[in-house]
Design a protein around this motif. Sequence first.
Motif, PDB file in Angstrom:
ATOM      1  N   ALA A 192     -33.169  31.886 -38.306  1.00  0.00           N
ATOM      2  CA  ALA A 192     -34.169  32.944 -38.135  1.00  0.00           C
ATOM      3  C   ALA A 192     -34.897  33.127 -39.457  1.00  0.00           C
ATOM      4  O   ALA A 192     -34.378  32.793 -40.522  1.00  0.00           O
ATOM      5  N   THR A 193     -36.119  33.640 -39.385  1.00  0.00           N
ATOM      6  CA  THR A 193     -36.939  33.836 -40.572  1.00  0.00           C
ATOM      7  C   THR A 193     -37.530  35.242 -40.546  1.00  0.00           C
ATOM      8  O   THR A 193     -38.031  35.694 -39.511  1.00  0.00           O
ATOM      9  N   TRP A 194     -37.446  35.925 -41.702  1.00  0.00           N
ATOM     10  CA  TRP A 194     -38.105  37.219 -41.870  1.00  0.00           C
ATOM     11  C   TRP A 194     -39.268  37.024 -42.831  1.00  0.00           C
ATOM     12  O   TRP A 194     -39.063  36.619 -43.979  1.00  0.00           O
ATOM     13  N   GLU A 195     -40.486  37.315 -42.387  1.00  0.00           N
ATOM     14  CA  GLU A 195     -41.646  37.239 -43.274  1.00  0.00           C
ATOM     15  C   GLU A 195     -41.966  38.633 -43.811  1.00  0.00           C
ATOM     16  O   GLU A 195     -42.205  39.572 -43.036  1.00  0.00           O
ATOM     17  N   PHE A 204     -39.074  36.085 -37.054  1.00  0.00           N
ATOM     18  CA  PHE A 204     -39.442  34.897 -36.289  1.00  0.00           C
ATOM     19  C   PHE A 204     -38.168  34.138 -35.936  1.00  0.00           C
ATOM     20  O   PHE A 204     -37.172  34.191 -36.658  1.00  0.00           O
ATOM     21  N   GLU A 205     -38.226  33.408 -34.832  1.00  0.00           N
ATOM     22  CA  GLU A 205     -37.097  32.573 -34.443  1.00  0.00           C
ATOM     23  C   GLU A 205     -37.136  31.249 -35.216  1.00  0.00           C
ATOM     24  O   GLU A 205     -38.206  30.707 -35.477  1.00  0.00           O
ATOM     25  N   GLY A 206     -35.966  30.725 -35.550  1.00  0.00           N
ATOM     26  CA  GLY A 206     -35.875  29.397 -36.136  1.00  0.00           C
ATOM     27  C   GLY A 206     -36.097  29.372 -37.642  1.00  0.00           C
ATOM     28  O   GLY A 206     -36.322  30.396 -38.289  1.00  0.00           O
ATOM     29  N   GLY A 207     -36.030  28.151 -38.204  1.00  0.00           N
ATOM     30  CA  GLY A 207     -36.212  27.954 -39.629  1.00  0.00           C
ATOM     31  C   GLY A 207     -37.676  27.889 -40.017  1.00  0.00           C
ATOM     32  O   GLY A 207     -38.554  28.394 -39.305  1.00  0.00           O
ATOM     33  N   TYR A 208     -37.953  27.210 -41.146  1.00  0.00           N
ATOM     34  CA  TYR A 208     -39.307  27.243 -41.697  1.00  0.00           C
ATOM     35  C   TYR A 208     -40.333  26.594 -40.770  1.00  0.00           C
ATOM     36  O   TYR A 208     -41.419  27.136 -40.560  1.00  0.00           O
ATOM     37  N   LEU A 213     -45.088  27.293 -37.139  1.00  0.00           N
ATOM     38  CA  LEU A 213     -45.736  27.097 -35.846  1.00  0.00           C
ATOM     39  C   LEU A 213     -46.006  28.444 -35.162  1.00  0.00           C
ATOM     40  O   LEU A 213     -47.069  28.649 -34.569  1.00  0.00           O
ATOM     41  N   GLN A 214     -45.052  29.359 -35.249  1.00  0.00           N
ATOM     42  CA  GLN A 214     -45.269  30.685 -34.653  1.00  0.00           C
ATOM     43  C   GLN A 214     -46.353  31.457 -35.397  1.00  0.00           C
ATOM     44  O   GLN A 214     -47.133  32.180 -34.796  1.00  0.00           O
ATOM     45  N   ARG A 215     -46.398  31.300 -36.715  1.00  0.00           N
ATOM     46  CA  ARG A 215     -47.421  32.018 -37.484  1.00  0.00           C
ATOM     47  C   ARG A 215     -48.811  31.492 -37.159  1.00  0.00           C
ATOM     48  O   ARG A 215     -49.773  32.263 -37.048  1.00  0.00           O
ATOM     49  N   VAL A 216     -48.917  30.172 -36.987  1.00  0.00           N
ATOM     50  CA  VAL A 216     -50.201  29.597 -36.594  1.00  0.00           C
ATOM     51  C   VAL A 216     -50.637  30.141 -35.234  1.00  0.00           C
ATOM     52  O   VAL A 216     -51.798  30.498 -35.020  1.00  0.00           O
ATOM     53  N   GLU A 217     -49.683  30.213 -34.310  1.00  0.00           N
ATOM     54  CA  GLU A 217     -49.995  30.760 -32.983  1.00  0.00           C
ATOM     55  C   GLU A 217     -50.415  32.222 -33.094  1.00  0.00           C
ATOM     56  O   GLU A 217     -51.373  32.661 -32.443  1.00  0.00           O
ATOM     57  N   ARG A 218     -49.710  32.975 -33.940  1.00  0.00           N
ATOM     58  CA  ARG A 218     -50.069  34.381 -34.135  1.00  0.00           C
ATOM     59  C   ARG A 218     -51.489  34.524 -34.691  1.00  0.00           C
ATOM     60  O   ARG A 218     -52.295  35.321 -34.212  1.00  0.00           O
ATOM     61  N   ARG A 241     -66.184  51.611 -27.529  1.00  0.00           N
ATOM     62  CA  ARG A 241     -65.816  52.916 -28.068  1.00  0.00           C
ATOM     63  C   ARG A 241     -64.803  53.609 -27.153  1.00  0.00           C
ATOM     64  O   ARG A 241     -63.894  54.288 -27.628  1.00  0.00           O
ATOM     65  N   ARG A 242     -65.004  53.459 -25.843  1.00  0.00           N
ATOM     66  CA  ARG A 242     -64.024  54.057 -24.936  1.00  0.00           C
ATOM     67  C   ARG A 242     -62.681  53.361 -25.088  1.00  0.00           C
ATOM     68  O   ARG A 242     -61.642  53.992 -25.035  1.00  0.00           O
ATOM     69  N   GLY A 243     -62.741  52.015 -25.278  1.00  0.00           N
ATOM     70  CA  GLY A 243     -61.544  51.252 -25.603  1.00  0.00           C
ATOM     71  C   GLY A 243     -60.644  50.985 -24.417  1.00  0.00           C
ATOM     72  O   GLY A 243     -60.321  51.879 -23.652  1.00  0.00           O
ATOM     73  N   ALA A 244     -60.268  49.715 -24.258  1.00  0.00           N
ATOM     74  CA  ALA A 244     -59.268  49.370 -23.250  1.00  0.00           C
ATOM     75  C   ALA A 244     -57.880  49.513 -23.871  1.00  0.00           C
ATOM     76  O   ALA A 244     -57.718  49.436 -25.070  1.00  0.00           O
ATOM     77  N   PRO A 245     -56.872  49.716 -23.049  1.00  0.00           N
ATOM     78  CA  PRO A 245     -55.515  49.825 -23.597  1.00  0.00           C
ATOM     79  C   PRO A 245     -55.147  48.544 -24.346  1.00  0.00           C
ATOM     80  O   PRO A 245     -55.388  47.431 -23.882  1.00  0.00           O
ATOM     81  N   ALA A 246     -54.570  48.730 -25.526  1.00  0.00           N
ATOM     82  CA  ALA A 246     -54.197  47.560 -26.335  1.00  0.00           C
ATOM     83  C   ALA A 246     -53.060  46.813 -25.659  1.00  0.00           C
ATOM     84  O   ALA A 246     -52.130  47.412 -25.128  1.00  0.00           O
ATOM     85  N   ARG A 247     -53.163  45.526 -25.683  1.00  0.00           N
ATOM     86  CA  ARG A 247     -52.097  44.690 -25.126  1.00  0.00           C
ATOM     87  C   ARG A 247     -51.574  43.800 -26.242  1.00  0.00           C
ATOM     88  O   ARG A 247     -52.152  42.741 -26.521  1.00  0.00           O
ATOM     89  N   THR A 248     -50.532  44.251 -26.876  1.00  0.00           N
ATOM     90  CA  THR A 248     -49.983  43.497 -27.998  1.00  0.00           C
ATOM     91  C   THR A 248     -48.577  43.058 -27.629  1.00  0.00           C
ATOM     92  O   THR A 248     -47.686  43.872 -27.442  1.00  0.00           O
ATOM     93  N   SER A 249     -48.385  41.795 -27.493  1.00  0.00           N
ATOM     94  CA  SER A 249     -47.056  41.247 -27.235  1.00  0.00           C
ATOM     95  C   SER A 249     -46.831  40.069 -28.153  1.00  0.00           C
ATOM     96  O   SER A 249     -47.778  39.373 -28.521  1.00  0.00           O
ATOM     97  N   LYS A 250     -45.603  39.888 -28.538  1.00  0.00           N
ATOM     98  CA  LYS A 250     -45.273  38.781 -29.427  1.00  0.00           C
ATOM     99  C   LYS A 250     -44.826  37.596 -28.582  1.00  0.00           C
ATOM    100  O   LYS A 250     -43.751  37.619 -27.979  1.00  0.00           O
ATOM    101  N   PRO A 251     -45.630  36.552 -28.493  1.00  0.00           N
ATOM    102  CA  PRO A 251     -45.262  35.427 -27.628  1.00  0.00           C
ATOM    103  C   PRO A 251     -44.035  34.714 -28.147  1.00  0.00           C
ATOM    104  O   PRO A 251     -43.912  34.440 -29.334  1.00  0.00           O
ATOM    105  N   LYS A 252     -43.133  34.407 -27.255  1.00  0.00           N
ATOM    106  CA  LYS A 252     -41.938  33.657 -27.637  1.00  0.00           C
ATOM    107  C   LYS A 252     -42.342  32.230 -27.997  1.00  0.00           C
ATOM    108  O   LYS A 252     -43.194  31.616 -27.381  1.00  0.00           O
ATOM    109  N   PHE A 253     -41.689  31.700 -29.029  1.00  0.00           N
ATOM    110  CA  PHE A 253     -42.020  30.358 -29.509  1.00  0.00           C
ATOM    111  C   PHE A 253     -41.705  29.309 -28.439  1.00  0.00           C
ATOM    112  O   PHE A 253     -40.636  29.281 -27.882  1.00  0.00           O
TER     113      PHE A 253
END
Length: 638
Positions: A192-195, A204-208, A213-218, A241-253
């Motif tokens: 696992a990796t902590w940035e 993040f999952e996995g090594g470097y 690869l996950q950071r590039v996807e992000r 300005r009215r704004g749609a609801p934010a959809r923030t999800s972290k995609p699994k690698f």
Amino acid sequence: MAHLLGAESLHLEFPTRVVFDSVTLGLQEGDRVGIVGRNGDGKSTLMRLLAGRLEPDAGRVTRRRDLRLGMLDQADTLDPALTVSEAIVGDAAHHEWAGDARTRDVLAGLVGDIAWDARIETLSGGQRRRVALAALLVGDWDVIFLDEPTNHLDVEGIAWLAGHLKTRWAAGAGALVVVTHDRWFLDEVCTATWEVHDRIVEPFEGGYAAYILQRVERDRMAAATEARRQNLARKELAWLRRGAPARTSKPKFRIDAANALIADVPEVRDAVSLQRLAVSRLGKDVVDLLDVSVEFPLAAEASSPSRVDSAEPLSLVDSASPPSLVDSAKPNGDRRTVLRDITWRIAPGERSGVLGVNGAGKSTLLGLISGTVSPTTGRVKRGKTVKVATLTQRLDELDDVLDEPVRTVIGRLRTSYTIGAGSKAQELTPGQLLERLGFSSAQLSMPVKDLSGGQKRRLQLLLILLDEPNVLILDEPTNDLDTDMLAAMEDLLDSWPGTLLVVSHDRYFLERVTDQQYAILGGRLRHLPGGVDEYLRLSAADRQAASSSPPGLTESAGQAGSSKLSGKELRDAEKELASLERRISRLQQQVADSKVALADLDQSDYALLGVEMQKIATVEDEIAALENRWLELSALSE
């Protein structure tokens, strides 16, 4: 998995900035975590918070009751009055620590070449670091924190440490947290990796490799989201300005997503264009070492160039250590042979790495190429247009400009610099080059003396590149650089059109920027078709042969141990070995000449280029087969 420790809503600030804001994370049994991030973003600070050595301004750190936690700091905390044995095993009786398999393994892996009764105050910085690491690893811990553990370790030491940590605990037991810039080590050990960035810690999952690869996807998703947002803004500002609801999800690698990301990314280097440009700048002759040997007087060893790449004082090299590994040089009367019978024809555009233990003679070899060391026997031939520059381990080149602003220093040099070759050539100003190497516009006005170690290192490289050498030697170039800056340096070197020679203990960097590797073993230069893995195998065989040989029989690499052949068989094997070496040398020169000729061909004639490249590949395959036979005979004749 059992919970070991955790952080909840951590907040920490210094007088000038906020380091962490509402950081929450946890460490479970079986976790192997690597911490990455830019220098100064708080990697070591996070580790100190989790270890209880620093209190947060808000939030809390919880630990399991009776948790045994050991930590290796960057700072030297050893008592200088202790001996090596006292620092590592304390006052334990010999039979107590010698009977423990883990302790024996740690001592052999880290301090086998340091005198057991030497006082800490007499050791070099590198030796003290290894003693501190050994003192930690002989203990019994539930959690181990390591802050830059690979500093002062060579390739063999880093490989040993990775193997030790991977097998130290059973699967699902214990936990490891490590801060390091060594990307190979991160990939080898961590799951696992902590940035650390922008006051947060992102997992993040996995090594470097998985983290990148996950950071590039992000980043890709963030860029796509931003593009969509701007399009919507131009079309319908009121809706935005009215704004749609934010959809923030972290995609699994996912590996298929990663493959899609890099599917259209070209090769890191345009080898043909760079080769062609290198030939135009260098001609066909670069530097040839012809049957070269180097000896130094025994009395002058401690200050001789052969010791530049060693962190160990000569007096502390244990006489029981295998000479082929601790010091490949051999006494010759009152002189010591550091390099022997080396022939190396360096081609234009060649990118080679050089491996070897501390004291093997790597810096002496580089000195032969740069002209700062003269051979005792043999000849060094240089091309007329060769201009060699060396990025050394020291920062002496900046001493004369420490009080000057960065902008003034670079302003005295070239106003532009061309990177790349052919249609990909790009002209940059020194300021743009600095930006590629991570400098901000504000830092251009800073005096050189106020830069960090990593910034000085990058400025040193830039000054060398602006001088436009055509042969570049990098001696441990990765010191003081974080992973992002290492990637930036690699990107810059990818477009550098010259001959590149690298000595580095950073395996990832070495394999990334060079196309082939050599090793100095027993004072001789060996080509490594199998790369760093082959070097580690050869080194391990050397150590095993040396440790099993009777005193007085241990010789240089390729001669250690007792022979498996005798009489006529041994003589025939030695003759074939000599014949193979000559043939391999001729074929390597043929490949080098063919690559030079390839650069002179019409680059638009793809059919002709394909035929010539296939011829080169055929010869390289023949070389590989001959080298395998060479290795077989070497093993038999040991």
